[in-house]
Design an enzyme around this catalytic site. Structure first.
Site, PDB file in Angstrom:
ATOM      1  N   ASN A 164       4.355   7.426  -5.995  1.00  0.00           N
ATOM      2  CA  ASN A 164       3.086   7.007  -6.597  1.00  0.00           C
ATOM      3  C   ASN A 164       2.392   6.048  -5.653  1.00  0.00           C
ATOM      4  O   ASN A 164       3.042   5.364  -4.855  1.00  0.00           O
ATOM      5  CB  ASN A 164       3.369   6.313  -7.941  1.00  0.00           C
ATOM      6  CG  ASN A 164       2.109   5.819  -8.635  1.00  0.00           C
ATOM      7  OD1 ASN A 164       1.143   6.564  -8.766  1.00  0.00           O
ATOM      8  ND2 ASN A 164       2.113   4.566  -9.070  1.00  0.00           N
ATOM      9  N   HIS A 213      -0.090   2.697  -5.670  1.00  0.00           N
ATOM     10  CA  HIS A 213      -0.561   1.662  -6.593  1.00  0.00           C
ATOM     11  C   HIS A 213      -1.421   0.678  -5.814  1.00  0.00           C
ATOM     12  O   HIS A 213      -1.027   0.242  -4.725  1.00  0.00           O
ATOM     13  CB  HIS A 213       0.637   0.955  -7.242  1.00  0.00           C
ATOM     14  CG  HIS A 213       0.258  -0.104  -8.222  1.00  0.00           C
ATOM     15  ND1 HIS A 213      -0.185   0.185  -9.492  1.00  0.00           N
ATOM     16  CD2 HIS A 213       0.222  -1.450  -8.103  1.00  0.00           C
ATOM     17  CE1 HIS A 213      -0.457  -0.954 -10.112  1.00  0.00           C
ATOM     18  NE2 HIS A 213      -0.236  -1.952  -9.297  1.00  0.00           N
ATOM     19  N   ASP A 240       5.321   1.108 -12.236  1.00  0.00           N
ATOM     20  CA  ASP A 240       4.915   0.458 -10.975  1.00  0.00           C
ATOM     21  C   ASP A 240       6.038  -0.434 -10.430  1.00  0.00           C
ATOM     22  O   ASP A 240       5.776  -1.441  -9.768  1.00  0.00           O
ATOM     23  CB  ASP A 240       3.653  -0.400 -11.188  1.00  0.00           C
ATOM     24  CG  ASP A 240       2.492   0.427 -11.710  1.00  0.00           C
ATOM     25  OD1 ASP A 240       1.679  -0.133 -12.464  1.00  0.00           O
ATOM     26  OD2 ASP A 240       2.435   1.630 -11.390  1.00  0.00           O
TER      27      ASP A 240
HETATM   28  C1  GRF Z   1      -6.462   4.565  -6.846  1.00  0.00           C
HETATM   29  O1  GRF Z   1      -6.953   3.274  -6.774  1.00  0.00           O
HETATM   30  C2  GRF Z   1      -4.978   4.497  -6.988  1.00  0.00           C
HETATM   31  O2  GRF Z   1      -4.395   3.408  -6.324  1.00  0.00           O
HETATM   32  C3  GRF Z   1      -4.819   4.319  -8.462  1.00  0.00           C
HETATM   33  O3  GRF Z   1      -5.856   5.067  -9.069  1.00  0.00           O
HETATM   34  C4  GRF Z   1      -6.873   5.263  -8.126  1.00  0.00           C
HETATM   35  C5  GRF Z   1      -6.962   6.742  -7.909  1.00  0.00           C
HETATM   36  O4  GRF Z   1      -8.076   7.018  -7.207  1.00  0.00           O
HETATM   37  N1  GRF Z   1      -3.540   4.840  -8.871  1.00  0.00           N
HETATM   38  P1  GRF Z   1      -8.359   8.535  -6.786  1.00  0.00           P
HETATM   39  O5  GRF Z   1      -8.383   9.359  -8.079  1.00  0.00           O
HETATM   40  O6  GRF Z   1      -7.252   8.958  -5.872  1.00  0.00           O
HETATM   41  O7  GRF Z   1      -9.676   8.440  -6.127  1.00  0.00           O
END
Ligand code: GRF
Length: 203
Positions: free
Chosen positions: A106, A108, A144
Site C-alpha cells: 500500500n 500511504h 497503515d
Molecule cells: C494518495 O494520496 C495515496 O497516498 C492515498 O490516496 C491517494 C490516492 O491518490 N492512499 P490516487 O487515487 O492514486 O491519485
C-alpha cells in the site's frame, strides 16, 4: 509477473504504475484494476491502457466479509504475484489480509509510523512538522501499520497549504511506488516474518 491494482478514486498512483509498465520499468504486467467505486476515474485510466477494469461496488454487498469474499474471487481469478493498493479506501478484513500477506503493498501519504489514518497533510501542517512524506508498506492487519519498504521525505514549507503539500507528496508517491513494485517483482523486496527486507537485508 502479474499485478492486480485496487483503487477507489482518481488513480494517479495507478497511472504512475501504468506509465512505468509502458516503459518496461515495472518488472511485470498489470493484469487487472479493481475499484469499489464504479465511476472511479482510475477505471477509465485502466481501460484507456487496455487493462481489464472491474467495478465491485461495496454497497452491493450486505457485509464487509461478503464484499471481501467477492473481492478475493475477482483478484484470484487474475492469479496475481502482487496485489497493489493504490488509493484503495476500504478497510480490509483480517481474512483478506491473511490471504495476501507478504504479497500486498500500500502507499500511504505520510512518513509511517507517523500519521496513520486519514487527513495526513492537514494533521502534519497543524503540528508544524518540518518533514513529511510518503511510505510504501506491506499490508498487515494493523491499518497503515505494516513494515515499511520505501519512503520519500518532503520538506514542509512555511507557506504550504494542505493542497500544495499534498501535491508535492503525491509527486513523490508516483516516484517510489513503481520502484517498490519493481523491487518486489524482481524478488528483491520481501516480507520476511514481520520485517521488510531488500536483498535479504532488513529495512
Ligand atoms: C494518495 O494520496 C495515496 O497516498 C492515498 O490516496 C491517494 C490516492 O491518490 N492512499 P490516487 O487515487 O492514486 O491519485
Amino acid at each position: 509477473p502479474r499485478v492486480v491494482v485496487l483503487i477507489s478514486g482518481g488513480g494517479t498512483n495507478l497511472q504512475a504504475l501504468i506509465d512505468a509498465q509502458s516503459h518496461d520499468e515495472l518488472g511485470g504486467e498489470i493484469v487487472a484494476v479493481v475499484s469499489n467505486v464504479a465511476d472511479a476515474y482510475g477505471l477509465k485510466r485502466a481501460r484507456d491502457a487496455g487493462i481489464n477494469a472491474v467495478a465491485l461496488p461495496h454497497r452491493e454487498y450486505d457485509s464487509r466479509d461478503a464484499f471481501d469474499g467477492a473481492l478475493i474471487k475477482v483478484i484470484e481469478r487474475h492469479e496475481p504475484d502482487l496485489v497493489v493498493l493504490a488509493g484503495f479506501m476500504r478497510i480490509l478484513t483480517p481474512r483478506f489480509v491473511q490471504r495476501f500477506m507478504g504479497r500486498m503493498i500500500n502507499i500511504h501519504p505520510s512518513l509511517l509510523p507517523a500519521y496513520q489514518g486519514l487527513h495526513t497533510h492537514a494533521r502534519a501542517l497543524a503540528d508544524g512538522i518540518d518533514e513529511h512524506g510518503c511510505s510504501v508498506h506491506f499490508v498487515t492487519e494493523e491499518l497503515d501499520g505494516g513494515p515499511v519498504a520505501i519512503q520519500a521525505v518532503v520538506k514542509v514549507n512555511k507557506d504550504d497549504t494542505e493542497e500544495t503539500l499534498k501535491e508535492r507528496v503525491l509527486s513523490r508517491e508516483h516516484l517510489i511506488f513503481p520502484i517498490a513494485v519493481r523491487w518486489f517483482l524482481e524478488g528483491r523486496l520481501r516480507l520476511q516474518g514481520d520485517i521488510a527486507t531488500i536483498d535479504g537485508q532488513p529495512l
